[in-house]
Enzyme design. Structure first.
Site, short mmCIF file in Angstrom:
data_model
loop_
_atom_site.label_atom_id
_atom_site.label_comp_id
_atom_site.label_asym_id
_atom_site.label_seq_id
_atom_site.Cartn_x
_atom_site.Cartn_y
_atom_site.Cartn_z
N CYS A 1 1.75 -9.73 14.59
CA CYS A 1 3.13 -9.27 14.77
C CYS A 1 3.95 -10.24 15.60
O CYS A 1 5.12 -10.00 15.87
CB CYS A 1 3.17 -7.86 15.34
SG CYS A 1 2.30 -7.65 16.90
N CYS B 1 -0.02 -11.90 19.76
CA CYS B 1 -0.68 -11.42 18.54
C CYS B 1 -0.17 -12.25 17.37
O CYS B 1 1.03 -12.34 17.14
CB CYS B 1 -0.36 -9.94 18.29
SG CYS B 1 -0.82 -9.39 16.62
N HIS C 1 -2.36 -4.09 15.93
CA HIS C 1 -3.11 -4.70 14.83
C HIS C 1 -4.59 -4.89 15.11
O HIS C 1 -5.35 -5.23 14.20
CB HIS C 1 -2.50 -6.04 14.46
CG HIS C 1 -1.09 -5.89 13.97
ND1 HIS C 1 0.00 -6.06 14.77
CD2 HIS C 1 -0.64 -5.51 12.77
CE1 HIS C 1 1.09 -5.82 14.07
NE2 HIS C 1 0.75 -5.48 12.85
N LYS D 1 -7.73 5.75 8.56
CA LYS D 1 -6.66 4.77 8.58
C LYS D 1 -6.78 3.89 7.34
O LYS D 1 -7.87 3.50 6.95
CB LYS D 1 -6.77 3.92 9.86
CG LYS D 1 -5.46 3.29 10.23
CD LYS D 1 -5.54 2.47 11.50
CE LYS D 1 -4.31 1.58 11.54
NZ LYS D 1 -4.44 0.41 12.37
N LYS E 1 -7.94 -2.13 3.69
CA LYS E 1 -8.53 -2.66 2.48
C LYS E 1 -10.02 -2.88 2.63
O LYS E 1 -10.80 -2.56 1.75
CB LYS E 1 -7.86 -3.99 2.14
CG LYS E 1 -7.17 -3.90 0.81
CD LYS E 1 -6.78 -5.26 0.38
CE LYS E 1 -5.98 -5.16 -0.89
NZ LYS E 1 -5.26 -6.38 -1.13
N HIS F 1 0.85 -1.19 0.00
CA HIS F 1 0.00 0.00 0.00
C HIS F 1 0.89 1.25 0.00
O HIS F 1 2.12 1.15 -0.04
CB HIS F 1 -0.99 -0.02 1.16
CG HIS F 1 -0.35 -0.18 2.51
ND1 HIS F 1 0.48 0.78 3.05
CD2 HIS F 1 -0.41 -1.19 3.41
CE1 HIS F 1 0.88 0.38 4.24
NE2 HIS F 1 0.38 -0.82 4.47
N CYS G 1 -4.44 -6.84 20.10
CA CYS G 1 -3.14 -6.26 19.85
C CYS G 1 -3.29 -4.74 19.68
O CYS G 1 -4.08 -4.29 18.86
CB CYS G 1 -2.52 -6.86 18.59
SG CYS G 1 -1.01 -6.02 18.08
N HIS H 1 3.95 1.57 2.39
CA HIS H 1 5.19 0.93 1.93
C HIS H 1 5.93 1.85 0.97
O HIS H 1 7.14 1.97 0.99
CB HIS H 1 4.89 -0.38 1.20
CG HIS H 1 4.23 -1.43 2.05
ND1 HIS H 1 2.93 -1.82 1.84
CD2 HIS H 1 4.68 -2.16 3.08
CE1 HIS H 1 2.62 -2.75 2.72
NE2 HIS H 1 3.65 -2.99 3.49
ZN LIG Z 1 0.11 -7.26 16.51
#
Ligand SMILES: [Zn+2]
Length: 480
Positions: A131, A128, A148, A302, A305, A22, A145, A25
């Site tokens: 990660c 999590c 995430h 934020k 997708k 995305h 998390c 990156h």
């Molecule tokens: Zn995480």
């Protein structure tokens, strides 16, 4: 410049090979690429590294979901990230995949080096799956998390631990003194406050069974797999052949102090605490700079997708060109803070700065030069002064890693040229008009050079046209 200290090593974080790229990156890679191109242009020898992180459990799960063998799944994802090279005009020198043999070798080697700091312990914690990080209850009050938002799983395992607590004092000193410089200052303070809360030992392995036999096994215990962060961080030296003590490792890591990691703010702890601790434990030199960018939102939301707010950098580049994408990310997004993308803002920036600003000036001056048959000359006194000032601002901004300010300084020079034309009115063909146009051509050459790290394609087209090699046409056609 001294003969030593000529090298610059630049890396990005490696991307999880379990999803699509995305715009976030793209931001990180473009920032790193500008640094790489900037230092090369200044005569430095540069090694610019990026790659993919393929050993986490998240990858295995994503592959299973798609019913694809993990190995071909990560290959496909890795190829996808590699293609950003073309889409964003990246100039990386190497692309490391953590499923490569050279990487596994390096991970096992570093593990053995830090072994005096490793011990086995039974552990129960909240994990999590995204990660692969354990959290304490108070760190995740809602059981999810904090990064995430994934529901944490309660896991009990016997794992290897790394004595991070031993390095608390040393890490604090290194970061306070800027021996390891964290940019921006606010992130440095965040890391220091994390260290000051007291560092606990960290779990650096997972059971091989739970890892479904994916990842790198610990050197002397097949039942344990190296924790994906311990594994991933080592990419910065595995790509330099640390695994077999290659010459590259000596040249670029051991003997070269200038090492810059470009990362996002969400992984600062791993890079500014864990990674230097592993290196200290192994008796290896530390990186010099950790340059931390913020988060990108899309239309104030934020990126996600599922919400339809993911922006595909490939499509953006296909539609508007890699230079336009690079320009927006570098000019609109503050380099170390959060920023926002919207297609409206993207087009506004493009039209105002690239089409009207740079593009218009370039075609206007070239048209005059053609009509008046003028070749580039040497800068007159007034233009020389303007160039000097801008060059100074530009270099100072780059020393602060402030890409936005560097670009703004170049646009000051563009504004100066516009003013200069209005003031001198060379189209009237009065005495001295040819000199004015020759002057302007000279400044355009300088602008092309200053823009090379930022807009490599436009810069090349400008340079070619100024050298009489190739008509550049319209650099940036206006968008509707
Ligand atoms: Zn995480």
């Amino acid at each position: 410049m001294k003969a030593t200290n000529q090298k610059v090593y630049i890396s990005t974080a490696i991307d999880y090979a379990n999803a699509e790229a995305h715009l976030g990156h793209a931001l990180e890679k473009v920032q790193a690429d500008v640094l790489a191109r900037y230092y090369r242009a200044r005569g430095r020898e540069v090694f610019f590294l990026t790659g993919t992180d393929e050993n986490s459990l998240g990858t295995v799960r994503a592959a299973k979901e798609k019913k694809v063998p993990v190995r071909s799944f990560v290959k496909e994802k890795s190829d996808h990230f590699y293609k950003l090279r073309e889409a964003l005009d990246l100039s990386f020198d190497d692309f490391i995949r953590t499923t490569e043999k050279r990487h596994a070798q390096a991970v096992q080697k570093l593990w053995k080096k830090v072994k005096p700091d490793i011990y086995l312990k039974k552990y129960r914690g909240l994990l999590c799956s995204n990660c692969e990080t354990y959290f304490k209850k108070e760190e995740a009050p809602d059981g999810c998390c904090p990064v995430h938002g994934v529901k944490l799983e309660e896991v009990e395992e016997e794992n290897y631990f790394f004595k991070l607590s031993r390095y608390q004092k040393q890490l604090k000193k290194i970061i306070e003194s800027d021996e390891l410089k964290i940019i921006p200052e606010s992130r440095k303070n965040e890391v220091l406050s994390f260290i000051n809360q007291g560092l606990e030992d960290i779990c650096i392995s997972r059971s091989s069974q739970r890892m479904q036999d994916w990842g790198i096994k610990t050197p002397e215990d097949e039942t344990q797999t190296v924790w994906c962060w311990f594994d991933a961080l080592i990419n910065y030296i595995s790509a330099l052949d640390y695994g077999k003590d290659g010459q590259k490792f000596k040249d670029w890591w051991v003997d070269n102090p200038r090492k810059i990691h470009c990362i996002g703010k969400d992984i600062i702890k791993f890079h500014a605490v864990y990674w230097p601790a592993f290196l200290l434990a192994a008796g290896l030199p530390l990186p010099q700079v950790i340059l931390t960018h913020g988060w990108l939102t899309v239309d104030g939301q934020k990126m996600s997708k599922s919400r339809g707010t993911g922006v595909d950098p490939f499509k953006l580049s296909r539609d508007y060109g890699s230079d336009a994408v690079r320009y927006f990310l570098l000019r609109e997004i503050p380099p170390t803070k959060d920023g926002d993308f919207s297609l409206t803002k993207f087009k506004e920036r493009y039209n105002a700065d690239l089409a009207s600003g740079l593009g218009n000036l370039f075609s206007r001056v070239n048209k005059l030069a053609r009509e008046m048959k003028v070749e580039p000359g040497l800068a007159g006194l007034e233009t020389e002064q303007a160039i000097k000032e801008v060059q100074q601002e530009y270099v100072q901004a780059m020393a602060r890693y402030d890409f936005r300010e560097a670009l703004m300084s170049v646009w000051n020079l563009i504004a100066f040229c516009d003013q200069y034309i209005e003031q001198e009115e060379p189209w009237k063909g009065e005495e001295g008009s040819a000199e004015v146009v020759a002057d302007l051509l000279f400044v355009l050459g300088k602008i092309a050079k200053l823009l090379q790290p930022f807009l490599p394609q436009a810069s090349q087209r400008m340079t070619d046209q100024l050298a009489g090699k190739k008509e550049s046409g319209n650099l940036f056609p206006r968008l509707k």
